[in-house]
Structures are given as structure tokens and as C-alpha cells.
Motif scaffolding. Structure first.
Motif, PDB file in Angstrom:
ATOM      1  N   LEU A  38       0.824  -1.208   0.000  1.00 52.70           N
ATOM      2  CA  LEU A  38       0.000   0.000   0.000  1.00 52.70           C
ATOM      3  C   LEU A  38       0.860   1.260   0.000  1.00 52.70           C
ATOM      4  O   LEU A  38       0.571   2.218  -0.721  1.00 52.70           O
ATOM      5  CB  LEU A  38      -0.931  -0.008   1.207  1.00 52.70           C
ATOM      6  CG  LEU A  38      -1.977   1.088   1.281  1.00 52.70           C
ATOM      7  CD1 LEU A  38      -2.972   0.923   0.150  1.00 52.70           C
ATOM      8  CD2 LEU A  38      -2.667   1.057   2.623  1.00 52.70           C
ATOM      9  N   SER A  39       1.932   1.265   0.787  1.00 46.57           N
ATOM     10  CA  SER A  39       2.805   2.435   0.807  1.00 46.57           C
ATOM     11  C   SER A  39       3.524   2.612  -0.527  1.00 46.57           C
ATOM     12  O   SER A  39       3.681   3.736  -1.009  1.00 46.57           O
ATOM     13  CB  SER A  39       3.803   2.348   1.955  1.00 46.57           C
ATOM     14  OG  SER A  39       4.714   1.296   1.751  1.00 46.57           O
ATOM     15  N   ILE A  40       3.942   1.517  -1.158  1.00 47.89           N
ATOM     16  CA  ILE A  40       4.568   1.613  -2.478  1.00 47.89           C
ATOM     17  C   ILE A  40       3.558   2.087  -3.518  1.00 47.89           C
ATOM     18  O   ILE A  40       3.891   2.889  -4.403  1.00 47.89           O
ATOM     19  CB  ILE A  40       5.183   0.257  -2.869  1.00 47.89           C
ATOM     20  CG1 ILE A  40       6.371  -0.057  -1.973  1.00 47.89           C
ATOM     21  CG2 ILE A  40       5.625   0.252  -4.324  1.00 47.89           C
ATOM     22  CD1 ILE A  40       6.893  -1.466  -2.131  1.00 47.89           C
ATOM     23  N   PHE A  41       2.307   1.636  -3.397  1.00 47.40           N
ATOM     24  CA  PHE A  41       1.259   2.092  -4.321  1.00 47.40           C
ATOM     25  C   PHE A  41       1.038   3.591  -4.209  1.00 47.40           C
ATOM     26  O   PHE A  41       0.944   4.296  -5.218  1.00 47.40           O
ATOM     27  CB  PHE A  41      -0.040   1.334  -4.051  1.00 47.40           C
ATOM     28  CG  PHE A  41      -1.202   1.839  -4.842  1.00 47.40           C
ATOM     29  CD1 PHE A  41      -1.308   1.554  -6.190  1.00 47.40           C
ATOM     30  CD2 PHE A  41      -2.185   2.606  -4.235  1.00 47.40           C
ATOM     31  CE1 PHE A  41      -2.382   2.027  -6.927  1.00 47.40           C
ATOM     32  CE2 PHE A  41      -3.252   3.072  -4.964  1.00 47.40           C
ATOM     33  CZ  PHE A  41      -3.352   2.786  -6.316  1.00 47.40           C
ATOM     34  N   LEU A  58      -0.034   1.445 -12.588  1.00 49.09           N
ATOM     35  CA  LEU A  58      -0.663   1.237 -11.274  1.00 49.09           C
ATOM     36  C   LEU A  58      -1.695   0.115 -11.316  1.00 49.09           C
ATOM     37  O   LEU A  58      -1.819  -0.645 -10.357  1.00 49.09           O
ATOM     38  CB  LEU A  58      -1.329   2.521 -10.791  1.00 49.09           C
ATOM     39  CG  LEU A  58      -0.383   3.596 -10.296  1.00 49.09           C
ATOM     40  CD1 LEU A  58      -1.170   4.826  -9.894  1.00 49.09           C
ATOM     41  CD2 LEU A  58       0.445   3.101  -9.146  1.00 49.09           C
ATOM     42  N   MET A  59      -2.411   0.005 -12.413  1.00 50.55           N
ATOM     43  CA  MET A  59      -3.376  -1.091 -12.547  1.00 50.55           C
ATOM     44  C   MET A  59      -2.663  -2.436 -12.565  1.00 50.55           C
ATOM     45  O   MET A  59      -3.100  -3.389 -11.911  1.00 50.55           O
ATOM     46  CB  MET A  59      -4.199  -0.915 -13.825  1.00 50.55           C
ATOM     47  CG  MET A  59      -5.285  -1.934 -13.969  1.00 50.55           C
ATOM     48  SD  MET A  59      -6.524  -1.825 -12.685  1.00 50.55           S
ATOM     49  CE  MET A  59      -7.466  -0.460 -13.267  1.00 50.55           C
ATOM     50  N   VAL A  63      -2.961  -5.442  -9.745  1.00 50.37           N
ATOM     51  CA  VAL A  63      -3.279  -6.825 -10.107  1.00 50.37           C
ATOM     52  C   VAL A  63      -2.293  -7.780  -9.454  1.00 50.37           C
ATOM     53  O   VAL A  63      -2.678  -8.793  -8.851  1.00 50.37           O
ATOM     54  CB  VAL A  63      -3.290  -6.992 -11.639  1.00 50.37           C
ATOM     55  CG1 VAL A  63      -3.278  -8.456 -12.031  1.00 50.37           C
ATOM     56  CG2 VAL A  63      -4.507  -6.307 -12.235  1.00 50.37           C
ATOM     57  N   PHE A  64      -1.002  -7.458  -9.535  1.00 47.42           N
ATOM     58  CA  PHE A  64       0.001  -8.325  -8.932  1.00 47.42           C
ATOM     59  C   PHE A  64      -0.079  -8.322  -7.403  1.00 47.42           C
ATOM     60  O   PHE A  64       0.146  -9.351  -6.767  1.00 47.42           O
ATOM     61  CB  PHE A  64       1.407  -7.937  -9.381  1.00 47.42           C
ATOM     62  CG  PHE A  64       1.729  -8.409 -10.761  1.00 47.42           C
ATOM     63  CD1 PHE A  64       1.722  -9.758 -11.067  1.00 47.42           C
ATOM     64  CD2 PHE A  64       2.024  -7.509 -11.767  1.00 47.42           C
ATOM     65  CE1 PHE A  64       2.007 -10.200 -12.337  1.00 47.42           C
ATOM     66  CE2 PHE A  64       2.313  -7.939 -13.034  1.00 47.42           C
ATOM     67  CZ  PHE A  64       2.304  -9.289 -13.330  1.00 47.42           C
ATOM     68  N   ALA A  70      -3.831 -12.895  -2.310  1.00 52.24           N
ATOM     69  CA  ALA A  70      -4.613 -14.142  -2.379  1.00 52.24           C
ATOM     70  C   ALA A  70      -3.729 -15.356  -2.138  1.00 52.24           C
ATOM     71  O   ALA A  70      -4.137 -16.307  -1.460  1.00 52.24           O
ATOM     72  CB  ALA A  70      -5.301 -14.250  -3.731  1.00 52.24           C
ATOM     73  N   LEU A  71      -2.517 -15.336  -2.652  1.00 53.53           N
ATOM     74  CA  LEU A  71      -1.584 -16.432  -2.426  1.00 53.53           C
ATOM     75  C   LEU A  71      -1.194 -16.522  -0.953  1.00 53.53           C
ATOM     76  O   LEU A  71      -1.161 -17.612  -0.371  1.00 53.53           O
ATOM     77  CB  LEU A  71      -0.335 -16.256  -3.288  1.00 53.53           C
ATOM     78  CG  LEU A  71       0.721 -17.332  -3.177  1.00 53.53           C
ATOM     79  CD1 LEU A  71       0.166 -18.645  -3.705  1.00 53.53           C
ATOM     80  CD2 LEU A  71       1.955 -16.922  -3.932  1.00 53.53           C
TER      81      LEU A  71
END
Length: 95
Positions: A38-41, A58-59, A63-64, A70-71
Motif C-alpha cells: 500500500l505504501s509503495i502504491f 498502477l493497474m 493486479v500483482f 490471495a496467495l
């Protein structure tokens, strides 16, 4: 702009500090990794807005990061089902 960079650096350092200090509990490790993402985003968002660049990167990053989350959640669920908790002390790597 410089104040925001300091805020993002502090967010990143706090996430790393939690990741290193709470390494025996898988749920807290996963939460700190999501906090780091989140901080990197936010950092990438501000920088891409500042240089007036497209937001497609950013999209792809989101996604990654969702796939990573989820993993991590699936690993947490399988570990709790097999061992009963998410502490690394009860998890034997040799079995």
C-alpha cells in the motif's frame, strides 16, 4: 512534495520494522507485507501524477498485489488447517 516523500518513507520503514520484528506470526507478516504494498502504491501514485504519466502501471501493480495477497491468504488457510495455528514455532520445515 518533500513532505509527502518523508511520509511515504516513514510508512515504508514502519512496515519493514513490523515485518522484521513480528516474524514468528504469519498473519502479522502478511498484514505488514500488504501495508508495504500500500505504501509503495501511494508512492507510485504520487510520482506518476507528478510526472503526468499514464496510470496503467498502477493497474498492473494492483493486479500483482491482489494476486500476492490471495496467495498469502491461501498459504495461511492451509497452514491453519494442517497445524491448527499460524505460529512458525509449530511448523516443522522437515516434514
Amino acid at each position: 512534495m518533500m513532505n509527502m516523500m518523508i511520509i511515504f518513507l516513514v510508512m515504508f520503514m514502519i512496515g519493514n520494522l513490523i515485518f522484521v520484528s513480528k516474524h514468528k506470526h504469519l498473519l502479522i507478516v502478511l498484514l505488514s507485507l500488504e501495508y508495504l504494498v500500500l505504501s509503495i502504491f501511494f508512492f507510485m501514485l504520487v510520482m506518476l501524477i507528478y510526472i503526468e504519466y499514464d496510470m496503467y502501471l498502477l493497474m498492473l501493480f494492483l493486479v500483482f498485489s491482489v494476486c500476492e495477497g490471495a496467495l498469502g491468504l491461501s498459504i495461511l488457510v492451509s497452514m491453519i488447517r494442517t497445524h491448527g495455528n499460524d505460529y512458525f514455532q509449530s511448523f516443522n520445515m522437515l516434514i
